[in-house]
Scaffold this motif. Structure first.
Motif, PDB file in Angstrom:
ATOM      1  N   GLN A  22       0.843  -1.182   0.000  1.00 37.25           N
ATOM      2  CA  GLN A  22       0.000   0.000   0.000  1.00 37.25           C
ATOM      3  C   GLN A  22       0.890   1.249   0.000  1.00 37.25           C
ATOM      4  OE1 GLN A  22      -3.385  -0.158  -0.204  1.00 37.25           O
ATOM      5  NE2 GLN A  22      -3.146  -2.390  -0.345  1.00 37.25           N
ATOM      6  N   ARG A  23       0.323   2.353  -0.484  1.00 33.23           N
ATOM      7  CA  ARG A  23       1.099   3.593  -0.526  1.00 33.23           C
ATOM      8  C   ARG A  23       1.308   4.122   0.878  1.00 33.23           C
ATOM      9  NH1 ARG A  23      -1.414   6.068  -4.164  1.00 33.23           N
ATOM     10  NH2 ARG A  23       0.080   5.934  -5.873  1.00 33.23           N
ATOM     11  N   LEU A  24       2.562   4.381   1.216  1.00 34.59           N
ATOM     12  CA  LEU A  24       2.923   4.916   2.526  1.00 34.59           C
ATOM     13  C   LEU A  24       3.102   6.434   2.470  1.00 34.59           C
ATOM     14  CD1 LEU A  24       3.734   4.221   5.476  1.00 34.59           C
ATOM     15  CD2 LEU A  24       6.095   4.046   4.673  1.00 34.59           C
ATOM     16  N   ALA A  25       3.636   6.934   1.360  1.00 31.87           N
ATOM     17  CA  ALA A  25       3.851   8.374   1.207  1.00 31.87           C
ATOM     18  C   ALA A  25       4.014   8.691  -0.262  1.00 31.87           C
ATOM     19  CB  ALA A  25       5.091   8.821   1.990  1.00 31.87           C
ATOM     20  N   ALA A  38       1.919  -4.745   4.737  1.00 33.49           N
ATOM     21  CA  ALA A  38       0.928  -4.497   5.784  1.00 33.49           C
ATOM     22  C   ALA A  38       1.574  -4.129   7.113  1.00 33.49           C
ATOM     23  CB  ALA A  38       0.039  -5.725   5.944  1.00 33.49           C
ATOM     24  N   SER A  39       2.760  -4.673   7.393  1.00 32.71           N
ATOM     25  CA  SER A  39       3.434  -4.375   8.661  1.00 32.71           C
ATOM     26  C   SER A  39       4.122  -3.013   8.653  1.00 32.71           C
ATOM     27  CB  SER A  39       4.469  -5.457   8.968  1.00 32.71           C
ATOM     28  OG  SER A  39       5.572  -5.368   8.068  1.00 32.71           O
ATOM     29  N   GLY A  40       4.349  -2.469   7.460  1.00 33.80           N
ATOM     30  CA  GLY A  40       5.032  -1.197   7.344  1.00 33.80           C
ATOM     31  C   GLY A  40       6.530  -1.275   7.527  1.00 33.80           C
ATOM     32  N   THR A  41       7.070  -2.493   7.554  1.00 29.71           N
ATOM     33  CA  THR A  41       8.518  -2.652   7.766  1.00 29.71           C
ATOM     34  C   THR A  41       9.265  -3.034   6.491  1.00 29.71           C
ATOM     35  OG1 THR A  41       8.228  -4.975   8.402  1.00 29.71           O
ATOM     36  CG2 THR A  41       8.166  -3.327  10.172  1.00 29.71           C
ATOM     37  N   LEU A  42       8.573  -3.531   5.487  1.00 26.49           N
ATOM     38  CA  LEU A  42       9.187  -3.820   4.195  1.00 26.49           C
ATOM     39  C   LEU A  42       8.745  -2.730   3.234  1.00 26.49           C
ATOM     40  CD1 LEU A  42      10.909  -5.722   2.491  1.00 26.49           C
ATOM     41  CD2 LEU A  42       8.839  -7.050   1.989  1.00 26.49           C
ATOM     42  N   VAL A  43       9.703  -1.889   2.844  1.00 29.05           N
ATOM     43  CA  VAL A  43       9.358  -0.641   2.162  1.00 29.05           C
ATOM     44  C   VAL A  43      10.164  -0.495   0.878  1.00 29.05           C
ATOM     45  CG1 VAL A  43       9.214   1.864   2.407  1.00 29.05           C
ATOM     46  CG2 VAL A  43       8.952   0.407   4.413  1.00 29.05           C
ATOM     47  N   MET A  44       9.512   0.067  -0.146  1.00 34.36           N
ATOM     48  CA  MET A  44      10.207   0.401  -1.383  1.00 34.36           C
ATOM     49  C   MET A  44       9.839   1.825  -1.788  1.00 34.36           C
ATOM     50  SD  MET A  44       7.986  -1.997  -4.011  1.00 34.36           S
ATOM     51  CE  MET A  44       9.416  -2.213  -5.031  1.00 34.36           C
ATOM     52  N   SER A  61      11.540  -2.065  12.549  1.00 35.32           N
ATOM     53  CA  SER A  61      10.230  -1.619  13.037  1.00 35.32           C
ATOM     54  C   SER A  61       9.627  -0.631  12.059  1.00 35.32           C
ATOM     55  CB  SER A  61      10.366  -0.965  14.419  1.00 35.32           C
ATOM     56  OG  SER A  61      11.109   0.247  14.309  1.00 35.32           O
ATOM     57  N   LYS A  62       8.333  -0.379  12.215  1.00 32.26           N
ATOM     58  CA  LYS A  62       7.642   0.574  11.363  1.00 32.26           C
ATOM     59  C   LYS A  62       8.186   1.983  11.596  1.00 32.26           C
ATOM     60  CE  LYS A  62       3.020   2.250  10.137  1.00 32.26           C
ATOM     61  NZ  LYS A  62       1.555   2.112  10.417  1.00 32.26           N
TER      62      LYS A  62
END
Length: 201
Positions: A22-25, A38-44, A61-62
């Motif tokens: 999902q879009r985080l920013a 979903a956990s917010g810890t794996l980010v691209m 961590s997130k």
């Protein structure tokens, strides 16, 4: 058997992004999109017009992920501001070259070639027209010697070049630059410091 048709441009951002992300920013002005699981810890993160991610990282961590993303976006914004400032400075600067200025390019592998150019027209603050000119050369010792430019002895048609703030121009596509040659005037005649050349053929 019919061959499968491969799309001309299959590798979009969605191609590299897992379906459950999902879009985080996002920052539209920078072309920034940050996607996370979903956990917010794996980010691209993507930036500019690039399809491939600038980073694809797992965090402990997130909170750490969000801190990293904030620093990354801040860095992109800072670099963009620096680019804008440089572009504005170039627009405001006076052209460092004038008609009649002589430029020198020195290049060669295992020998030193010297080429001279004369500014024949100034176009705005960032562009000039130059023509290659001849030289007065004197051999001093076994396929080497000295030379000085011969203003007005044109060897080529005029070509336009973009001028760097230091007054240099790129005269060859493989990376040869020409810089302004200083001179003194004696009785209305320009006197140049001799440049050394060498040749092995």
């Amino acid at each position: 058997m019919a061959r499968a048709t491969i799309p001309a441009f299959p590798f979009t951002r969605s191609y590299y992004t897992p379906k459950d992300f999902q879009r985080l920013a996002s920052v539209e002005a920078l072309g920034v999109e940050v996607m996370a699981d979903a956990s917010g810890t794996l980010v691209m993160g993507f930036a500019g017009k690039r399809s491939k991610p600038d980073f694809y990282t797992s965090f402990a961590s997130k909170e750490r992920a969000e801190q990293y993303v904030a620093r990354w976006i801040a860095g992109l914004q800072e670099r963009e501001q620096e680019k804008l400032a440089k572009r504005q400075a170039r627009k405001c600067m006076a052209n460092p070259l004038q008609v009649g200025d002589i430029l020198k390019a020195s290049w060669g592998y295992e020998q030193t070639n010297i080429d001279y150019y004369e500014v024949t027209k100034v176009i705005g603050t960032q562009t000039v027209e130059v023509r290659e000119i001849g030289k007065d050369s004197e051999e001093s010792d076994g396929m080497q010697g000295v030379c000085v430019p011969a203003p007005g002895s044109y060897k080529s048609a005029a070509r336009r070049h973009r001028v760097n703030p230091d007054g240099s121009i790129k005269v060859q596509s493989w990376g040869v630059w020409a810089s302004k040659v200083e001179c003194v005037e004696v009785a209305g005649v320009k006197v140049f410091k001799p440049d050394r050349w060498s040749s092995y053929y």
